[in-house]
Design a protein around this motif. Structure first.
Motif, PDB file in Angstrom:
ATOM      1  N   ARG A   1      19.120  68.159  84.188  1.00 19.94           N
ATOM      2  CA  ARG A   1      19.780  68.556  85.306  1.00 19.94           C
ATOM      3  C   ARG A   1      21.141  68.151  85.489  1.00 19.94           C
ATOM      4  NH1 ARG A   1      15.385  66.354  89.207  1.00 19.94           N
ATOM      5  NH2 ARG A   1      16.658  67.197  90.646  1.00 19.94           N
ATOM      6  N   ILE A   2      21.512  67.272  84.499  1.00 23.57           N
ATOM      7  CA  ILE A   2      22.866  66.646  84.860  1.00 23.57           C
ATOM      8  C   ILE A   2      23.385  66.621  83.350  1.00 23.57           C
ATOM      9  CG2 ILE A   2      24.223  64.547  85.006  1.00 23.57           C
ATOM     10  CD1 ILE A   2      22.076  63.406  86.662  1.00 23.57           C
ATOM     11  N   ALA A   3      24.645  67.467  83.356  1.00 22.37           N
ATOM     12  CA  ALA A   3      25.625  67.551  82.074  1.00 22.37           C
ATOM     13  C   ALA A   3      26.818  66.559  82.640  1.00 22.37           C
ATOM     14  CB  ALA A   3      26.112  68.881  81.720  1.00 22.37           C
ATOM     15  N   ILE A   4      27.400  65.874  81.525  1.00 23.48           N
ATOM     16  CA  ILE A   4      28.299  64.872  81.573  1.00 23.48           C
ATOM     17  C   ILE A   4      29.443  65.597  80.546  1.00 23.48           C
ATOM     18  CG2 ILE A   4      29.517  62.720  81.359  1.00 23.48           C
ATOM     19  CD1 ILE A   4      27.580  62.963  83.897  1.00 23.48           C
ATOM     20  N   PHE A   5      30.645  65.821  81.171  1.00 22.34           N
ATOM     21  CA  PHE A   5      31.535  66.309  80.210  1.00 22.34           C
ATOM     22  C   PHE A   5      32.800  65.346  80.099  1.00 22.34           C
ATOM     23  CE2 PHE A   5      29.690  70.142  82.033  1.00 22.34           C
ATOM     24  CZ  PHE A   5      29.514  70.990  80.859  1.00 22.34           C
ATOM     25  N   ASN A   6      33.075  65.074  78.795  1.00 23.25           N
ATOM     26  CA  ASN A   6      34.296  64.267  78.561  1.00 23.25           C
ATOM     27  C   ASN A   6      35.612  65.205  78.770  1.00 23.25           C
ATOM     28  OD1 ASN A   6      35.585  62.603  75.718  1.00 23.25           O
ATOM     29  ND2 ASN A   6      36.166  62.007  77.762  1.00 23.25           N
ATOM     30  N   MET A   7      36.279  65.319  79.863  1.00 23.47           N
ATOM     31  CA  MET A   7      37.292  66.519  79.875  1.00 23.47           C
ATOM     32  C   MET A   7      38.283  65.827  80.766  1.00 23.47           C
ATOM     33  SD  MET A   7      36.361  70.030  80.959  1.00 23.47           S
ATOM     34  CE  MET A   7      35.293  70.558  79.548  1.00 23.47           C
ATOM     35  N   ASP A   8      39.397  66.293  80.649  1.00 25.49           N
ATOM     36  CA  ASP A   8      40.629  65.952  81.670  1.00 25.49           C
ATOM     37  C   ASP A   8      40.405  67.254  82.912  1.00 25.49           C
ATOM     38  OD1 ASP A   8      42.974  66.082  83.156  1.00 25.49           O
ATOM     39  OD2 ASP A   8      44.159  65.461  81.376  1.00 25.49           O
ATOM     40  N   LEU A   9      40.263  66.817  83.999  1.00 27.58           N
ATOM     41  CA  LEU A   9      39.977  67.858  85.053  1.00 27.58           C
ATOM     42  C   LEU A   9      41.233  68.740  85.188  1.00 27.58           C
ATOM     43  CD1 LEU A   9      41.543  66.752  87.853  1.00 27.58           C
ATOM     44  CD2 LEU A   9      39.654  65.256  87.790  1.00 27.58           C
ATOM     45  N   ARG A  10      42.424  68.175  84.585  1.00 29.77           N
ATOM     46  CA  ARG A  10      43.692  69.292  84.629  1.00 29.77           C
ATOM     47  C   ARG A  10      43.274  70.386  83.564  1.00 29.77           C
ATOM     48  NH1 ARG A  10      47.635  64.319  84.365  1.00 29.77           N
ATOM     49  NH2 ARG A  10      45.977  63.715  82.709  1.00 29.77           N
ATOM     50  N   LYS A  11      42.225  70.366  82.479  1.00 32.55           N
ATOM     51  CA  LYS A  11      42.398  71.234  81.487  1.00 32.55           C
ATOM     52  C   LYS A  11      41.092  71.855  81.520  1.00 32.55           C
ATOM     53  CE  LYS A  11      45.775  68.276  79.024  1.00 32.55           C
ATOM     54  NZ  LYS A  11      45.968  67.624  77.799  1.00 32.55           N
ATOM     55  N   ILE A  12      40.177  71.859  82.736  1.00 32.96           N
ATOM     56  CA  ILE A  12      38.913  72.619  82.602  1.00 32.96           C
ATOM     57  C   ILE A  12      39.046  74.007  82.242  1.00 32.96           C
ATOM     58  CG2 ILE A  12      37.035  73.164  84.033  1.00 32.96           C
ATOM     59  CD1 ILE A  12      37.538  70.802  85.638  1.00 32.96           C
ATOM     60  N   PRO A  13      38.206  74.377  81.185  1.00 34.25           N
ATOM     61  CA  PRO A  13      38.662  75.792  80.404  1.00 34.25           C
ATOM     62  C   PRO A  13      38.322  76.799  81.651  1.00 34.25           C
ATOM     63  CG  PRO A  13      36.556  74.656  79.606  1.00 34.25           C
ATOM     64  CD  PRO A  13      37.224  73.540  80.498  1.00 34.25           C
ATOM     65  N   GLN A  14      38.760  77.856  81.610  1.00 32.44           N
ATOM     66  CA  GLN A  14      38.696  78.943  82.581  1.00 32.44           C
ATOM     67  C   GLN A  14      37.428  79.576  82.720  1.00 32.44           C
ATOM     68  OE1 GLN A  14      42.056  81.567  82.279  1.00 32.44           O
ATOM     69  NE2 GLN A  14      41.353  82.887  84.072  1.00 32.44           N
ATOM     70  N   GLU A  15      36.514  79.458  81.406  1.00 35.69           N
ATOM     71  CA  GLU A  15      35.146  79.898  81.791  1.00 35.69           C
ATOM     72  C   GLU A  15      34.280  79.088  82.700  1.00 35.69           C
ATOM     73  OE1 GLU A  15      35.378  77.694  77.630  1.00 35.69           O
ATOM     74  OE2 GLU A  15      36.445  78.812  78.715  1.00 35.69           O
ATOM     75  N   LEU A  16      34.610  77.918  83.079  1.00 34.32           N
ATOM     76  CA  LEU A  16      34.199  77.411  84.131  1.00 34.32           C
ATOM     77  C   LEU A  16      34.526  77.460  85.638  1.00 34.32           C
ATOM     78  CD1 LEU A  16      33.558  73.849  82.255  1.00 34.32           C
ATOM     79  CD2 LEU A  16      31.661  75.580  82.626  1.00 34.32           C
TER      80      LEU A  16
ATOM     81  N   ALA B   1      19.430  71.088  91.341  1.00 33.25           N
ATOM     82  CA  ALA B   1      19.011  71.632  89.900  1.00 33.25           C
ATOM     83  C   ALA B   1      19.954  71.214  88.994  1.00 33.25           C
ATOM     84  CB  ALA B   1      18.782  72.823  90.391  1.00 33.25           C
ATOM     85  N   TYR B   2      21.261  71.304  89.378  1.00 33.75           N
ATOM     86  CA  TYR B   2      22.355  71.064  88.308  1.00 33.75           C
ATOM     87  C   TYR B   2      23.592  70.505  88.620  1.00 33.75           C
ATOM     88  CZ  TYR B   2      25.671  72.102  84.475  1.00 33.75           C
ATOM     89  OH  TYR B   2      26.558  71.932  83.564  1.00 33.75           O
ATOM     90  N   THR B   3      23.923  69.391  88.034  1.00 30.03           N
ATOM     91  CA  THR B   3      25.286  68.684  88.251  1.00 30.03           C
ATOM     92  C   THR B   3      26.108  68.488  87.235  1.00 30.03           C
ATOM     93  OG1 THR B   3      24.187  67.583  90.149  1.00 30.03           O
ATOM     94  CG2 THR B   3      26.332  66.654  89.279  1.00 30.03           C
ATOM     95  N   ALA B   4      27.281  68.819  87.111  1.00 28.95           N
ATOM     96  CA  ALA B   4      28.133  68.422  85.991  1.00 28.95           C
ATOM     97  C   ALA B   4      29.024  67.269  86.381  1.00 28.95           C
ATOM     98  CB  ALA B   4      28.928  69.637  85.625  1.00 28.95           C
ATOM     99  N   GLY B   5      29.240  66.330  85.554  1.00 28.31           N
ATOM    100  CA  GLY B   5      30.015  65.299  85.787  1.00 28.31           C
ATOM    101  C   GLY B   5      31.382  65.416  84.999  1.00 28.31           C
ATOM    102  N   PHE B   6      32.574  65.195  85.266  1.00 29.62           N
ATOM    103  CA  PHE B   6      33.688  65.563  84.487  1.00 29.62           C
ATOM    104  C   PHE B   6      34.113  63.968  84.521  1.00 29.62           C
ATOM    105  CE2 PHE B   6      32.895  69.577  86.234  1.00 29.62           C
ATOM    106  CZ  PHE B   6      33.203  70.525  84.733  1.00 29.62           C
ATOM    107  N   GLU B   7      34.565  63.473  83.253  1.00 29.92           N
ATOM    108  CA  GLU B   7      35.161  62.297  83.171  1.00 29.92           C
ATOM    109  C   GLU B   7      36.015  62.282  81.948  1.00 29.92           C
ATOM    110  OE1 GLU B   7      36.482  58.525  83.026  1.00 29.92           O
ATOM    111  OE2 GLU B   7      35.185  59.294  84.730  1.00 29.92           O
ATOM    112  N   ILE B   8      37.099  61.735  82.142  1.00 31.92           N
ATOM    113  CA  ILE B   8      38.298  61.913  81.126  1.00 31.92           C
ATOM    114  C   ILE B   8      38.106  60.634  80.054  1.00 31.92           C
ATOM    115  CG2 ILE B   8      39.919  60.251  82.413  1.00 31.92           C
ATOM    116  CD1 ILE B   8      42.309  62.228  81.325  1.00 31.92           C
ATOM    117  N   GLN B   9      37.586  59.569  80.203  1.00 35.81           N
ATOM    118  CA  GLN B   9      37.542  58.314  79.533  1.00 35.81           C
ATOM    119  C   GLN B   9      36.401  58.596  78.638  1.00 35.81           C
ATOM    120  OE1 GLN B   9      38.881  54.277  81.062  1.00 35.81           O
ATOM    121  NE2 GLN B   9      38.420  55.397  82.938  1.00 35.81           N
ATOM    122  N   GLU B  10      36.675  58.771  77.324  1.00 37.52           N
ATOM    123  CA  GLU B  10      35.219  58.823  76.795  1.00 37.52           C
ATOM    124  C   GLU B  10      34.030  57.828  76.459  1.00 37.52           C
ATOM    125  OE1 GLU B  10      34.396  60.285  71.758  1.00 37.52           O
ATOM    126  OE2 GLU B  10      36.411  59.505  72.260  1.00 37.52           O
ATOM    127  N   PHE B  11      34.503  56.676  76.402  1.00 35.03           N
ATOM    128  CA  PHE B  11      33.516  55.873  76.179  1.00 35.03           C
ATOM    129  C   PHE B  11      32.797  55.700  77.689  1.00 35.03           C
ATOM    130  CE2 PHE B  11      36.288  52.690  78.581  1.00 35.03           C
ATOM    131  CZ  PHE B  11      35.366  51.798  78.948  1.00 35.03           C
TER     132      PHE B  11
END
Length: 244
Positions: free
Chosen positions: A96-111, A69-79
């Motif tokens: 059902r899918i969210a893509i986050f342009n984010m450094d996985l070493r800096k995932i915010p604490q709310e997640l 139902a819900y998948t979040a993908g974390f990817e550091i490279q913007e393009f």
């Protein structure tokens, strides 16, 4: 309509069940991702995080084939993250899918502690182990340039709820590091399966699933063989690709 850059194209995924945008300068999806998406244990209502999602192939399979139902993908490279978002739109899976342009070493604490499942196909080579690909995006996908195995495991432990599942595909040569790291971050390895291109060859990949804050007890499953002696996919691989 989804807009493509001149260097991009649309490829079929799982024999046309899904579609994915690929770029000539980005590492294209491989069997690794398909095997991992098929291997991970899923339950109704799971929220899944994919660390280092690249072009979004694993979220596409999890949502489009396995019904997550819900998948979040974390990817550091913007393009690359933008390309993954357009692939999600191409398949009509935006809800059902969210893509986050984010450094996985800096995932915010709310997640933190908000996912039932984490999957990852981490970079498997250290920079000193080989000649880096001159295309930076491909080098980042293969080599520990932007994150190490330790970084991936720490991010997984932060994101998981207690008793959540973490699944990885990696190279057998680094299996001791993976298992030791999982234990260090309280993800007890519970299932392990070696992947062989042919039955008479050495293993080329290993699939491992663990339980966060779970009890110990590892089961080594039967090998997964990719090719028959005649050069065709085995029946199990055909089922994974939807070619039954």
């Amino acid at each position: 309509m989804v807009t493509l850059a001149p260097e991009e194209r649309i490829d079929a995924l799982l024999d046309g069940q899904l579609k994915i945008i690929q770029h000539q300068d980005v590492l294209r999806f491989s069997m690794d991702a398909i095997l991992l998406a098929n291997y991970v244990t899923l339950k109704t209502g799971d929220r899944v995080a994919d660390l280092g999602t690249g072009g979004g192939v694993i979220p596409l399979i999890l949502a489009g084939k396995r019904g997550v139902a819900y998948t979040a993908g974390f990817e550091i490279q913007e393009f690359v993250a933008d390309m993954a978002r357009r692939s999600v739109a191409l398949n009509g899976l935006e809800e059902r899918i969210a893509i986050f342009n984010m450094d996985l070493r800096k995932i915010p604490q709310e997640l933190w502690n908000s996912f039932n499942v984490v999957v990852s196909n981490p970079p498997y080579m250290k920079p000193a182990q080989g000649l880096l690909n001159p295309k930076q995006s491909m080098a980042i996908a293969k080599y520990e340039l932007e994150c190490t195995l330790e970084d991936v495991l720490q991010a997984a432990a932060r994101l998981l709820k207690p008793k959540g599942r973490a699944a990885f595909i990696y190279r057998p040569q680094r299996l001791p590091e993976l298992l030791a790291g999982m234990m260090r971050f309280h993800m007890s390895p519970r299932r392990l399966r070696m992947v062989y291109s042919h039955a008479n060859k050495e293993a080329e990949m290993v699939l491992v699933e663990g339980i966060f804050q779970g009890r110990a007890g590892l089961v080594v499953e039967k090998p997964l063989i990719v090719w028959t002696p005649e050069g065709d996919y085995t029946d199990e691989m055909k089922a994974i690709y939807g070619r039954e």
